[in-house]
Design a protein around this motif. Structure first.
Motif, PDB file in Angstrom:
ATOM      1  N   SER A   1       4.723  -6.654 -15.194  1.00  0.00           N
ATOM      2  CA  SER A   1       4.785  -6.686 -13.737  1.00  0.00           C
ATOM      3  C   SER A   1       5.625  -7.868 -13.249  1.00  0.00           C
ATOM      4  O   SER A   1       6.432  -7.747 -12.318  1.00  0.00           O
ATOM      5  CB  SER A   1       3.364  -6.760 -13.178  1.00  0.00           C
ATOM      6  OG  SER A   1       3.399  -6.884 -11.791  1.00  0.00           O
TER       7      SER A   1
ATOM      8  N   PHE B   1       9.398  -7.113 -14.356  1.00  0.00           N
ATOM      9  CA  PHE B   1       9.914  -5.976 -13.606  1.00  0.00           C
ATOM     10  C   PHE B   1      10.046  -6.343 -12.130  1.00  0.00           C
ATOM     11  O   PHE B   1      11.016  -5.955 -11.464  1.00  0.00           O
ATOM     12  CB  PHE B   1       9.004  -4.747 -13.787  1.00  0.00           C
ATOM     13  CG  PHE B   1       9.488  -3.530 -13.063  1.00  0.00           C
ATOM     14  CD1 PHE B   1      10.720  -2.977 -13.359  1.00  0.00           C
ATOM     15  CD2 PHE B   1       8.715  -2.948 -12.058  1.00  0.00           C
ATOM     16  CE1 PHE B   1      11.184  -1.854 -12.679  1.00  0.00           C
ATOM     17  CE2 PHE B   1       9.170  -1.828 -11.375  1.00  0.00           C
ATOM     18  CZ  PHE B   1      10.401  -1.279 -11.684  1.00  0.00           C
TER      19      PHE B   1
ATOM     20  N   GLY C   1       9.457   2.383 -11.864  1.00  0.00           N
ATOM     21  CA  GLY C   1       8.340   2.208 -10.926  1.00  0.00           C
ATOM     22  C   GLY C   1       7.506   3.482 -10.781  1.00  0.00           C
ATOM     23  O   GLY C   1       6.272   3.424 -10.734  1.00  0.00           O
TER      24      GLY C   1
ATOM     25  N   CYS D   1       5.345   3.689 -13.845  1.00  0.00           N
ATOM     26  CA  CYS D   1       4.189   2.784 -13.694  1.00  0.00           C
ATOM     27  C   CYS D   1       3.135   3.451 -12.822  1.00  0.00           C
ATOM     28  O   CYS D   1       1.940   3.480 -13.164  1.00  0.00           O
ATOM     29  CB  CYS D   1       4.599   1.474 -13.024  1.00  0.00           C
ATOM     30  SG  CYS D   1       5.808   0.482 -13.898  1.00  0.00           S
ATOM     31  N   LYS D   2       3.599   3.977 -11.679  1.00  0.00           N
ATOM     32  CA  LYS D   2       2.667   4.513 -10.686  1.00  0.00           C
ATOM     33  C   LYS D   2       1.934   5.740 -11.218  1.00  0.00           C
ATOM     34  O   LYS D   2       0.718   5.868 -11.038  1.00  0.00           O
ATOM     35  CB  LYS D   2       3.423   4.861  -9.402  1.00  0.00           C
ATOM     36  CG  LYS D   2       2.506   5.321  -8.280  1.00  0.00           C
ATOM     37  CD  LYS D   2       3.278   5.541  -6.992  1.00  0.00           C
ATOM     38  CE  LYS D   2       2.383   5.902  -5.816  1.00  0.00           C
ATOM     39  NZ  LYS D   2       1.202   6.683  -6.115  1.00  0.00           N
TER      40      LYS D   2
ATOM     41  N   HIS E   1      -0.736   4.594 -13.597  1.00  0.00           N
ATOM     42  CA  HIS E   1      -1.838   3.938 -12.885  1.00  0.00           C
ATOM     43  C   HIS E   1      -2.686   4.956 -12.135  1.00  0.00           C
ATOM     44  O   HIS E   1      -3.914   4.888 -12.173  1.00  0.00           O
ATOM     45  CB  HIS E   1      -1.290   2.885 -11.913  1.00  0.00           C
ATOM     46  CG  HIS E   1      -0.654   1.721 -12.620  1.00  0.00           C
ATOM     47  ND1 HIS E   1       0.074   0.760 -11.976  1.00  0.00           N
ATOM     48  CD2 HIS E   1      -0.642   1.383 -13.928  1.00  0.00           C
ATOM     49  CE1 HIS E   1       0.502  -0.134 -12.852  1.00  0.00           C
ATOM     50  NE2 HIS E   1       0.093   0.214 -14.047  1.00  0.00           N
TER      51      HIS E   1
HETATM   52  C1  ASC Z   1       5.501  -3.049 -10.005  1.00  0.00           C
HETATM   53  C2  ASC Z   1       4.212  -3.270 -10.507  1.00  0.00           C
HETATM   54  C3  ASC Z   1       3.631  -2.086 -10.692  1.00  0.00           C
HETATM   55  C4  ASC Z   1       4.558  -1.009 -10.335  1.00  0.00           C
HETATM   56  C5  ASC Z   1       4.003  -0.079  -9.323  1.00  0.00           C
HETATM   57  C6  ASC Z   1       5.009   0.976  -8.969  1.00  0.00           C
HETATM   58  O1  ASC Z   1       6.329  -3.894  -9.743  1.00  0.00           O
HETATM   59  O2  ASC Z   1       3.642  -4.434 -10.765  1.00  0.00           O
HETATM   60  O3  ASC Z   1       2.433  -1.863 -11.134  1.00  0.00           O
HETATM   61  O4  ASC Z   1       5.735  -1.684  -9.864  1.00  0.00           O
HETATM   62  O5  ASC Z   1       3.635  -0.771  -8.185  1.00  0.00           O
HETATM   63  O6  ASC Z   1       4.470   1.850  -8.034  1.00  0.00           O
END
Ligand code: ASC
Length: 118
Positions: free
Chosen positions: A11, A14, A105, A108-109, A112
């Motif tokens: 994080s 990135f 991103g 990542c999303k 999550h």
């Molecule tokens: C970031 C971060 C995440 C992802 C997420 C993308 O910079 O820390 O966990 O991008 O937010 O939606």
């Protein structure tokens, strides 16, 4: 702790790239390459502390251990997208960088949303 530490580092590095892609910080090709190299490397680490038996806990959902194939597909996607991000970083095209940051991103999303408890 291992998993969360690796996620924190991803994080952080990135975020430094995203800040440049979003225009919040001036674009610096060398800094993008350095941070993208770290993201590509660290993106290989969290899975040592996620998905192996005995690593359950924290905010990781039980689905990771119930459906390891889906989790592996998702983590493999992150590693391929961060690999592309590093190639794009080296090429030095800001528009391509914005697109690659968006793809990472989104990856990542998705993970999550699917595997991280609120
Ligand atoms: C970031 C971060 C995440 C992802 C997420 C993308 O910079 O820390 O966990 O991008 O937010 O939606």
């Amino acid at each position: 702790m291992y998993r969360q530490s690796a996620m924190f580092l991803q994080s952080t590095h990135f975020g430094r790239i995203a800040a440049m892609a979003n225009g919040r910080v001036p674009y610096d090709k060398a800094a993008v390459i350095a941070n993208a190299g770290l993201v590509a490397m660290v993106s290989q680490l969290p899975w040592n502390g996620a998905s192996a038996p005995g690593t359950e806990g924290g905010k990781a959902k039980p689905e990771i251990w119930k459906d390891p194939a889906k989790f592996k597909e998702t983590s493999d996607k992150l590693m391929s997208e961060t690999g592309k991000l590093l190639m794009v970083a080296k090429a030095g095209d800001l528009d391509a960088l914005k697109a690659a940051v968006g793809s990472v991103g989104d990856t990542c999303k998705f993970c999550h949303d699917t595997f991280l408890a609120k």
